[in-house]
Scaffold this motif. Structure first.
Motif, PDB file in Angstrom:
ATOM      1  N   ILE A  52      13.585  15.769   6.653  1.00 29.07           N
ATOM      2  CA  ILE A  52      13.637  15.684   5.192  1.00 29.07           C
ATOM      3  C   ILE A  52      12.332  15.111   4.640  1.00 29.07           C
ATOM      4  CG2 ILE A  52      14.818  14.572   3.250  1.00 29.07           C
ATOM      5  CD1 ILE A  52      17.362  14.631   4.890  1.00 29.07           C
ATOM      6  N   ALA A  53      11.744  14.160   5.383  1.00 29.45           N
ATOM      7  CA  ALA A  53      10.522  13.501   4.930  1.00 29.45           C
ATOM      8  C   ALA A  53       9.268  14.311   5.237  1.00 29.45           C
ATOM      9  CB  ALA A  53      10.413  12.121   5.579  1.00 29.45           C
ATOM     10  N   LYS A  54       9.390  15.313   6.080  1.00 28.53           N
ATOM     11  CA  LYS A  54       8.225  16.048   6.585  1.00 28.53           C
ATOM     12  C   LYS A  54       7.295  16.582   5.487  1.00 28.53           C
ATOM     13  CE  LYS A  54       6.056  17.634  10.235  1.00 28.53           C
ATOM     14  NZ  LYS A  54       5.467  16.714  11.237  1.00 28.53           N
ATOM     15  N   PRO A  55       7.813  17.114   4.368  1.00 31.40           N
ATOM     16  CA  PRO A  55       6.884  17.612   3.333  1.00 31.40           C
ATOM     17  C   PRO A  55       6.008  16.529   2.721  1.00 31.40           C
ATOM     18  CG  PRO A  55       9.101  18.476   2.996  1.00 31.40           C
ATOM     19  CD  PRO A  55       9.209  17.399   4.024  1.00 31.40           C
ATOM     20  N   TYR A  56       6.380  15.247   2.922  1.00 37.28           N
ATOM     21  CA  TYR A  56       5.681  14.167   2.235  1.00 37.28           C
ATOM     22  C   TYR A  56       4.896  13.256   3.183  1.00 37.28           C
ATOM     23  CZ  TYR A  56       9.281  15.736  -0.970  1.00 37.28           C
ATOM     24  OH  TYR A  56      10.106  16.518  -1.739  1.00 37.28           O
ATOM     25  N   PHE A  57       5.478  12.974   4.340  1.00 39.07           N
ATOM     26  CA  PHE A  57       4.830  12.050   5.282  1.00 39.07           C
ATOM     27  C   PHE A  57       5.512  12.164   6.642  1.00 39.07           C
ATOM     28  CE2 PHE A  57       8.255   9.744   3.153  1.00 39.07           C
ATOM     29  CZ  PHE A  57       8.986   9.242   4.232  1.00 39.07           C
ATOM     30  N   ASP A  58       4.838  11.623   7.654  1.00 38.01           N
ATOM     31  CA  ASP A  58       5.445  11.444   8.977  1.00 38.01           C
ATOM     32  C   ASP A  58       5.817   9.976   9.120  1.00 38.01           C
ATOM     33  OD1 ASP A  58       5.237  14.067   9.976  1.00 38.01           O
ATOM     34  OD2 ASP A  58       3.106  13.763  10.358  1.00 38.01           O
ATOM     35  N   LEU A  59       6.972   9.733   9.681  1.00 31.37           N
ATOM     36  CA  LEU A  59       7.403   8.361   9.924  1.00 31.37           C
ATOM     37  C   LEU A  59       6.812   7.941  11.271  1.00 31.37           C
ATOM     38  CD1 LEU A  59       9.061   6.181   8.604  1.00 31.37           C
ATOM     39  CD2 LEU A  59      11.106   7.120   9.673  1.00 31.37           C
ATOM     40  N   GLU A  60       5.648   7.288  11.214  1.00 35.88           N
ATOM     41  CA  GLU A  60       4.897   7.011  12.441  1.00 35.88           C
ATOM     42  C   GLU A  60       5.527   5.933  13.303  1.00 35.88           C
ATOM     43  OE1 GLU A  60       0.879   6.161  11.318  1.00 35.88           O
ATOM     44  OE2 GLU A  60       0.340   8.286  11.250  1.00 35.88           O
ATOM     45  N   LYS A  61       6.092   4.906  12.655  1.00 36.24           N
ATOM     46  CA  LYS A  61       6.596   3.787  13.453  1.00 36.24           C
ATOM     47  C   LYS A  61       7.715   3.060  12.707  1.00 36.24           C
ATOM     48  CE  LYS A  61       4.965  -0.430  15.783  1.00 36.24           C
ATOM     49  NZ  LYS A  61       3.790  -1.332  15.994  1.00 36.24           N
ATOM     50  N   ILE A  62       8.746   2.693  13.441  1.00 33.90           N
ATOM     51  CA  ILE A  62       9.822   1.845  12.906  1.00 33.90           C
ATOM     52  C   ILE A  62       9.958   0.660  13.856  1.00 33.90           C
ATOM     53  CG2 ILE A  62      12.227   1.679  12.194  1.00 33.90           C
ATOM     54  CD1 ILE A  62      12.284   4.699  11.921  1.00 33.90           C
ATOM     55  N   GLU A  63       9.616  -0.507  13.386  1.00 33.67           N
ATOM     56  CA  GLU A  63       9.664  -1.710  14.226  1.00 33.67           C
ATOM     57  C   GLU A  63      10.796  -2.612  13.763  1.00 33.67           C
ATOM     58  OE1 GLU A  63       6.856  -5.574  15.401  1.00 33.67           O
ATOM     59  OE2 GLU A  63       6.091  -3.968  14.103  1.00 33.67           O
ATOM     60  N   ILE A  64      11.685  -2.952  14.684  1.00 33.46           N
ATOM     61  CA  ILE A  64      12.778  -3.870  14.373  1.00 33.46           C
ATOM     62  C   ILE A  64      12.305  -5.299  14.611  1.00 33.46           C
ATOM     63  CG2 ILE A  64      15.095  -4.618  15.023  1.00 33.46           C
ATOM     64  CD1 ILE A  64      15.759  -1.752  15.748  1.00 33.46           C
ATOM     65  N   ILE A  65      12.296  -6.103  13.550  1.00 37.19           N
ATOM     66  CA  ILE A  65      11.909  -7.513  13.657  1.00 37.19           C
ATOM     67  C   ILE A  65      13.089  -8.337  14.157  1.00 37.19           C
ATOM     68  CG2 ILE A  65      10.951  -9.507  12.425  1.00 37.19           C
ATOM     69  CD1 ILE A  65       9.090  -7.031  12.693  1.00 37.19           C
ATOM     70  N   HIS A  66      14.243  -8.125  13.543  1.00 35.32           N
ATOM     71  CA  HIS A  66      15.511  -8.700  14.030  1.00 35.32           C
ATOM     72  C   HIS A  66      16.635  -7.842  13.470  1.00 35.32           C
ATOM     73  CE1 HIS A  66      16.196 -10.489  10.060  1.00 35.32           C
ATOM     74  NE2 HIS A  66      14.992 -11.042  10.118  1.00 35.32           N
ATOM     75  N   ASN A  67      17.854  -8.265  13.632  1.00 41.93           N
ATOM     76  CA  ASN A  67      19.015  -7.429  13.282  1.00 41.93           C
ATOM     77  C   ASN A  67      19.050  -6.994  11.828  1.00 41.93           C
ATOM     78  OD1 ASN A  67      20.155  -7.209  15.790  1.00 41.93           O
ATOM     79  ND2 ASN A  67      21.561  -8.948  15.539  1.00 41.93           N
ATOM     80  N   TYR A  68      18.346  -7.696  10.962  1.00 46.95           N
ATOM     81  CA  TYR A  68      18.418  -7.379   9.539  1.00 46.95           C
ATOM     82  C   TYR A  68      17.042  -7.159   8.902  1.00 46.95           C
ATOM     83  CZ  TYR A  68      23.251  -8.761  10.128  1.00 46.95           C
ATOM     84  OH  TYR A  68      24.552  -8.829  10.562  1.00 46.95           O
ATOM     85  N   GLU A  69      16.041  -6.887   9.705  1.00 47.96           N
ATOM     86  CA  GLU A  69      14.714  -6.650   9.147  1.00 47.96           C
ATOM     87  C   GLU A  69      13.972  -5.583   9.952  1.00 47.96           C
ATOM     88  OE1 GLU A  69      10.531  -8.991   8.044  1.00 47.96           O
ATOM     89  OE2 GLU A  69      12.326 -10.132   8.652  1.00 47.96           O
ATOM     90  N   LEU A  70      13.296  -4.672   9.214  1.00 50.78           N
ATOM     91  CA  LEU A  70      12.499  -3.628   9.843  1.00 50.78           C
ATOM     92  C   LEU A  70      11.152  -3.516   9.132  1.00 50.78           C
ATOM     93  CD1 LEU A  70      15.556  -2.254   9.019  1.00 50.78           C
ATOM     94  CD2 LEU A  70      14.803  -0.657  10.795  1.00 50.78           C
ATOM     95  N   LEU A  71      10.177  -2.975   9.849  1.00 49.32           N
ATOM     96  CA  LEU A  71       8.896  -2.605   9.275  1.00 49.32           C
ATOM     97  C   LEU A  71       8.716  -1.112   9.477  1.00 49.32           C
ATOM     98  CD1 LEU A  71       6.548  -5.493  10.499  1.00 49.32           C
ATOM     99  CD2 LEU A  71       7.702  -5.274   8.293  1.00 49.32           C
ATOM    100  N   LEU A  72       8.455  -0.381   8.385  1.00 53.14           N
ATOM    101  CA  LEU A  72       8.232   1.061   8.452  1.00 53.14           C
ATOM    102  C   LEU A  72       6.757   1.351   8.228  1.00 53.14           C
ATOM    103  CD1 LEU A  72      11.170   2.338   6.167  1.00 53.14           C
ATOM    104  CD2 LEU A  72      11.253   1.640   8.562  1.00 53.14           C
TER     105      LEU A  72
ATOM    106  N   ASP B 283       0.801  -1.222   0.000  1.00 50.03           N
ATOM    107  CA  ASP B 283       0.000   0.000   0.000  1.00 50.03           C
ATOM    108  C   ASP B 283       0.837   1.278   0.000  1.00 50.03           C
ATOM    109  OD1 ASP B 283       1.095  -0.157   2.508  1.00 50.03           O
ATOM    110  OD2 ASP B 283      -0.815  -0.247   3.587  1.00 50.03           O
ATOM    111  N   HIS B 284       2.144   1.160  -0.114  1.00 50.95           N
ATOM    112  CA  HIS B 284       3.074   2.293  -0.113  1.00 50.95           C
ATOM    113  C   HIS B 284       3.057   3.076   1.205  1.00 50.95           C
ATOM    114  CE1 HIS B 284       2.229   1.995  -4.624  1.00 50.95           C
ATOM    115  NE2 HIS B 284       3.417   1.449  -4.403  1.00 50.95           N
ATOM    116  N   LYS B 285       2.405   2.503   2.196  1.00 53.45           N
ATOM    117  CA  LYS B 285       2.375   3.101   3.535  1.00 53.45           C
ATOM    118  C   LYS B 285       3.134   2.228   4.532  1.00 53.45           C
ATOM    119  CE  LYS B 285      -0.828   4.711   7.126  1.00 53.45           C
ATOM    120  NZ  LYS B 285      -2.247   4.860   7.529  1.00 53.45           N
ATOM    121  N   ASN B 286       3.011   0.931   4.361  1.00 51.96           N
ATOM    122  CA  ASN B 286       3.734  -0.025   5.209  1.00 51.96           C
ATOM    123  C   ASN B 286       4.798  -0.715   4.365  1.00 51.96           C
ATOM    124  OD1 ASN B 286       1.985  -0.091   7.823  1.00 51.96           O
ATOM    125  ND2 ASN B 286       0.486  -0.270   6.152  1.00 51.96           N
ATOM    126  N   TRP B 287       6.030  -0.632   4.838  1.00 54.06           N
ATOM    127  CA  TRP B 287       7.170  -1.134   4.073  1.00 54.06           C
ATOM    128  C   TRP B 287       7.949  -2.157   4.897  1.00 54.06           C
ATOM    129  CZ3 TRP B 287       8.573   0.980  -0.844  1.00 54.06           C
ATOM    130  CH2 TRP B 287       7.778   2.054  -1.251  1.00 54.06           C
TER     131      TRP B 287
END
Length: 540
Positions: free
Chosen positions: A212-232, A177-181
């Motif tokens: 830098i991202a403010k004109p386009y979106f707010d980064l609401e949440k950054i979740e670390i799944i493990h050392n090499y994976e994240l959910l934005l 959905d281009h919102k959750n990455w």
């Protein structure tokens, strides 16, 4: 104090002249005893010949065995080899010897590829002094960006051949959905202190770039799944997130170290001082290793060209010319919201009078080549020309001056006003014409969006509310479409409408002409869009 140089004020080279210890002590402003030590030292260096005479009252003879220029040259070399570069070039400047051919020849041998048996291959070259900033968020010059790119890596990068955006530190990514990455990082990537690049470093870096991202979106949440994976999780869809994360401002820094001194790029800092930056090749770099082992950049407050120049060398010097197109495209925005340019007829007339060719390669012109064949007496009030300034050394003053001269050639008076991007958020409506620039390229969507949505918002400031609303609606479509064709169609539609309204005029793209001497050790060089050497491409 250079005692030998003081002698040239009173003695002629290669001429035997009478003097005495007392006279020399007065010249050097020292005691007689210390003057004797100086004489002994200068004799040992074969700078003077000192002859004493037998007999009471007879004066000794002093002969200068070298010329003043040769003496200055030797002092300069001594400073230079001791890496006292500022003192070295200051000495030359004081004696008007910066372009002395003997010194230039010697320096040519010190620059370029330095390679001796059983030693590292190092590329050394001079660069006009810059106050280097390695913090990506504080960087405000092309110099800063150039060095940051040598030390650091971004999550995504632009393919040099196709222009497509692809993973760099990212091994895989996905979004529905281009919102959750979902971001999966490449393994086996290390910082220069040999600590691995982990999801915690990426999270810290992404938190840092929220402005830098403010004109386009707010980064609401950054979740670390493990050392090499994240959910934005973004506040709203933004399909061009990978493009945004190719910017040098979004490089991944080690957690808790925002100064930018430690990265995971092809080169690491060996020395960083006011006068020098030494880079050493990072042996654990995750991409192909550069051929050379290091780079030695010597800063100087004197603008010295040694083998590479933006201006042609004299005809007798063998040289090759390289034409490099800059990715920055300059433009003029017309204020159709207020002031004299609000009148469509007047705006179109001024639009048509501006010759965009006159702005091409203006760096090589002492005077803009503006025709005065047609002098019109046009009843237009004084026009205010605003010009973009990123910092005191990076601005559009020269192009604003060309525009002022063009308008004057048709009897239109104007005044210039600097628009410092560090101090303004939006353009004053009192500005009638604004000169700025955007970055172009094969994949330039973020730069174009920045032109519309980040300060000083020149186009949004100058169009009426109806067109402004329409423009914003069209731009919002880009946030949800991940297609180059879609981007290009939307931008082309906006561009055509602005040009038809005579609100936007693009100037001829500027080029850099670089001249490289064939008789020096600068070989096998490639240059980027800003005229900087690509260190990773250098080879012997």
């Amino acid at each position: 104090m250079h005692y030998e140089l003081e002698l040239f004020l009173f003695f002629s080279p290669h001429t035997r002249q009478k003097t005495c210890i007392e006279e020399l002590a007065q010249i050097w402003h020292c005691s007689n005893r210390y003057a004797k030590k100086i004489i002994q030292k200068l004799q040992q260096q074969n700078i003077i010949k000192w002859e004493t005479s037998r007999g009471r009252g007879k004066k000794p003879f002093l002969t200068l065995l070298t010329t003043k220029n040769d003496c200055i040259s030797e002092i300069f070399k001594s400073y230079w080899l001791k890496e006292k570069f500022d003192e070295a070039y200051t000495l030359l400047g004081e004696h008007q010897m910066l372009n002395d051919p003997t010194i230039q020849l010697w320096l040519q041998q010190q620059y370029g590829i330095q390679h001796k048996p059983n030693t590292d291959i190092v590329f050394r070259y001079p660069l006009y002094h810059a106050n280097l900033t390695l913090n990506p968020l504080l960087a405000d010059t092309n110099y800063d960006a150039h060095f940051i790119k040598q030390l650091h890596e971004t999550l995504f990068k632009e393919n040099e051949i196709t222009g497509e955006v692809e993973g760099n530190l990212v091994f895989h990514y996905e979004t529905n959905d281009h919102k959750n990455w979902r971001i999966i990082l490449r393994k086996g990537v290390f910082f220069h202190d040999l600590k691995p690049v982990l999801a915690s470093d990426v999270k810290d870096s992404l938190e840092r770039i929220k402005p830098i991202a403010k004109p386009y979106f707010d980064l609401e949440k950054i979740e670390i799944i493990h050392n090499y994976e994240l959910l934005l999780t973004l506040s709203k869809p933004f399909a061009v997130l990978p493009e945004l994360l190719t910017s040098f401002r979004t490089v991944i820094l080690q957690k808790g170290k925002p100064d930018g001194m430690i990265g995971c790029g092809p080169f690491m800092i060996k020395e960083h001082s006011k006068y020098r930056v030494q880079l050493k090749t990072f042996e654990r770099y995750f991409l192909p290793r550069p051929y050379i082992d290091g780079v030695d950049v010597l800063f100087s407050n004197k603008n010295i060209d040694l083998g590479i120049s933006y201006c042609p060398y004299p005809n007798h010097i063998d040289q090759k010319e390289i034409r490099v197109q800059n990715k920055e495209l300059d433009y003029i925005v017309f204020n159709n919201k207020s002031g004299p340019m609000q009148c469509p007829k007047m705006r179109r007339m001024v639009y048509d009078l501006i010759d965009d060719e006159a702005f091409s390669e203006f760096e090589k012109r002492e005077e803009a080549n503006i025709s005065n064949d047609l002098i019109l007496k046009i009843d237009i009030p004084m026009i205010t020309i605003g010009y973009q300034q990123v910092n005191i050394k990076t601005n559009h003053f020269e192009k604003a001056l060309i525009l002022k001269k063009q308008l004057a050639s048709y009897g239109i008076s104007s005044r210039l006003q600097c628009m410092d991007l560090q101090q303004i958020e939006i353009l004053d409506e009192a500005i009638d014409l604004y000169i700025g620039s955007m970055t172009t390229g094969k994949h330039n969507v973020i730069s174009i969006l920045n032109t519309f949505l980040t300060k000083p918002k020149a186009i949004l400031s100058f169009v009426n509310e109806e067109f402004k609303h329409k423009l914003l609606v069209n731009l919002q479509q880009i946030f949800t479409r991940q297609s180059r064709e879609a981007y290009e169609n939307i931008f082309k539609q906006i561009e055509n409408e602005l040009i038809e309204m005579h609100c936007l005029k693009f100037l001829t793209s500027k080029y850099y002409h670089l001249y490289i001497r064939e008789d020096v050790t600068y070989k096998n060089l490639e240059f980027d869009e800003h005229g900087f050497i690509k260190y990773q491409k250098i080879y012997v």
